[in-house]
Design a protein around this motif. Sequence first.
Motif, PDB file in Angstrom:
ATOM      1  N   UNK A  65       0.813  -1.407   0.131  1.00  0.00           N
ATOM      2  CA  UNK A  65       0.451  -0.076  -0.031  1.00  0.00           C
ATOM      3  C   UNK A  65       1.032   1.020  -0.101  1.00  0.00           C
ATOM      4  N   UNK A  66       0.379   2.121  -0.877  1.00  0.00           N
ATOM      5  CA  UNK A  66       0.978   3.696  -0.763  1.00  0.00           C
ATOM      6  C   UNK A  66       0.882   4.341   0.248  1.00  0.00           C
ATOM      7  N   UNK A  67       1.793   4.827   0.876  1.00  0.00           N
ATOM      8  CA  UNK A  67       1.997   5.503   2.242  1.00  0.00           C
ATOM      9  C   UNK A  67       1.763   7.550   1.529  1.00  0.00           C
ATOM     10  N   UNK A  68       1.410   8.159   2.488  1.00  0.00           N
ATOM     11  CA  UNK A  68       1.802   9.602   1.874  1.00  0.00           C
ATOM     12  C   UNK A  68       2.297  10.438   3.227  1.00  0.00           C
ATOM     13  N   UNK A  69       2.503  10.703   3.743  1.00  0.00           N
ATOM     14  CA  UNK A  69       3.018  11.779   5.158  1.00  0.00           C
ATOM     15  C   UNK A  69       2.561  13.200   4.420  1.00  0.00           C
ATOM     16  N   UNK A  70       3.186  13.924   5.335  1.00  0.00           N
ATOM     17  CA  UNK A  70       2.179  15.413   5.268  1.00  0.00           C
ATOM     18  C   UNK A  70       2.785  16.113   6.845  1.00  0.00           C
ATOM     19  N   UNK A  71       4.092  17.203   6.231  1.00  0.00           N
ATOM     20  CA  UNK A  71       4.948  18.217   7.008  1.00  0.00           C
ATOM     21  C   UNK A  71       3.571  19.887   6.915  1.00  0.00           C
ATOM     22  N   UNK A  72       3.736  20.089   7.785  1.00  0.00           N
ATOM     23  CA  UNK A  72       3.785  21.613   7.669  1.00  0.00           C
ATOM     24  C   UNK A  72       4.726  22.309   7.519  1.00  0.00           C
ATOM     25  N   UNK A  73       4.181  23.544   6.801  1.00  0.00           N
ATOM     26  CA  UNK A  73       5.520  24.560   6.129  1.00  0.00           C
ATOM     27  C   UNK A  73       4.849  25.852   6.842  1.00  0.00           C
ATOM     28  N   UNK A  74       6.255  26.736   7.557  1.00  0.00           N
ATOM     29  CA  UNK A  74       5.727  28.110   7.252  1.00  0.00           C
ATOM     30  C   UNK A  74       6.393  28.601   5.932  1.00  0.00           C
ATOM     31  N   UNK A  75       6.179  29.321   5.255  1.00  0.00           N
ATOM     32  CA  UNK A  75       6.956  30.459   4.259  1.00  0.00           C
ATOM     33  C   UNK A  75       6.041  31.819   3.552  1.00  0.00           C
TER      34      UNK A  75
ATOM     35  N   UNK B 137      14.038  20.408  -2.415  1.00  0.00           N
ATOM     36  CA  UNK B 137      14.788  19.854  -2.228  1.00  0.00           C
ATOM     37  C   UNK B 137      15.700  18.517  -1.374  1.00  0.00           C
ATOM     38  N   UNK B 138      15.392  18.639  -0.214  1.00  0.00           N
ATOM     39  CA  UNK B 138      15.046  17.365   0.606  1.00  0.00           C
ATOM     40  C   UNK B 138      14.138  16.077   0.492  1.00  0.00           C
ATOM     41  N   UNK B 139      12.950  16.063  -0.614  1.00  0.00           N
ATOM     42  CA  UNK B 139      11.541  15.589  -0.153  1.00  0.00           C
ATOM     43  C   UNK B 139      11.308  14.893  -1.794  1.00  0.00           C
ATOM     44  N   UNK B 140      11.065  14.142  -1.879  1.00  0.00           N
ATOM     45  CA  UNK B 140      10.683  13.402  -3.433  1.00  0.00           C
ATOM     46  C   UNK B 140       8.949  13.639  -3.515  1.00  0.00           C
ATOM     47  N   UNK B 141       9.200  12.680  -4.540  1.00  0.00           N
ATOM     48  CA  UNK B 141       7.341  12.903  -4.695  1.00  0.00           C
ATOM     49  C   UNK B 141       6.282  13.896  -3.804  1.00  0.00           C
ATOM     50  N   UNK B 142       6.378  14.605  -4.080  1.00  0.00           N
ATOM     51  CA  UNK B 142       5.369  15.591  -3.287  1.00  0.00           C
ATOM     52  C   UNK B 142       3.964  15.895  -4.550  1.00  0.00           C
ATOM     53  N   UNK B 143       3.599  14.803  -3.650  1.00  0.00           N
ATOM     54  CA  UNK B 143       1.425  15.212  -4.153  1.00  0.00           C
ATOM     55  C   UNK B 143       0.857  16.169  -4.186  1.00  0.00           C
ATOM     56  N   UNK B 144       0.902  16.977  -3.354  1.00  0.00           N
ATOM     57  CA  UNK B 144       0.002  17.739  -3.014  1.00  0.00           C
ATOM     58  C   UNK B 144       0.618  19.195  -1.850  1.00  0.00           C
ATOM     59  N   UNK B 145      -0.040  20.914  -2.023  1.00  0.00           N
ATOM     60  CA  UNK B 145       0.650  21.402  -0.974  1.00  0.00           C
ATOM     61  C   UNK B 145      -1.523  21.901  -0.843  1.00  0.00           C
TER      62      UNK B 145
ATOM     63  N   UNK C 104       0.578  22.730   4.214  1.00  0.00           N
ATOM     64  CA  UNK C 104       0.562  20.805   4.703  1.00  0.00           C
ATOM     65  C   UNK C 104       1.008  20.261   3.777  1.00  0.00           C
ATOM     66  N   UNK C 105       2.227  19.791   3.054  1.00  0.00           N
ATOM     67  CA  UNK C 105       3.247  19.255   2.090  1.00  0.00           C
ATOM     68  C   UNK C 105       2.977  17.873   1.661  1.00  0.00           C
ATOM     69  N   UNK C 106       2.003  17.697   0.960  1.00  0.00           N
ATOM     70  CA  UNK C 106       1.973  15.677   1.611  1.00  0.00           C
ATOM     71  C   UNK C 106       2.967  14.959   0.083  1.00  0.00           C
ATOM     72  N   UNK C 107       3.936  14.316   0.880  1.00  0.00           N
ATOM     73  CA  UNK C 107       4.645  13.026  -0.366  1.00  0.00           C
ATOM     74  C   UNK C 107       4.419  12.043   0.130  1.00  0.00           C
ATOM     75  N   UNK C 108       4.629  10.712  -1.230  1.00  0.00           N
ATOM     76  CA  UNK C 108       4.593   9.497  -0.671  1.00  0.00           C
ATOM     77  C   UNK C 108       5.690   8.672  -0.713  1.00  0.00           C
TER      78      UNK C 108
END
Length: 67
Positions: free
Chosen positions: A2-12, A31-39, A61-65
């Motif tokens: 199963x694909x697993x998606x992680x979400x991180x929170x950023x301030x910009x 620059x440090x994450x791959x497979x970004x899916x959405x913001x 919130x940025x989600x990536x696989x």
Amino acid sequence: MTNLVKVIELLAESEKSWEDAAREAVERAAKTLTNIRSIYVEHLEAKVEKNKITRYRLNAKISFLLE
């Protein structure tokens, strides 16, 4: 598997616009994450000095696989 998606929170922030701040958040995260899916932009804020907007800020919130 199963694909697993992680979400991180950023301030910009940007001097140009909220859209530019969102673009900067994705570019910096890439620059440090791959497979970004959405913001997902949650909160917008602007810094004001002398009655003019000087900085556009956002929480996102940025989600990536996960590999």
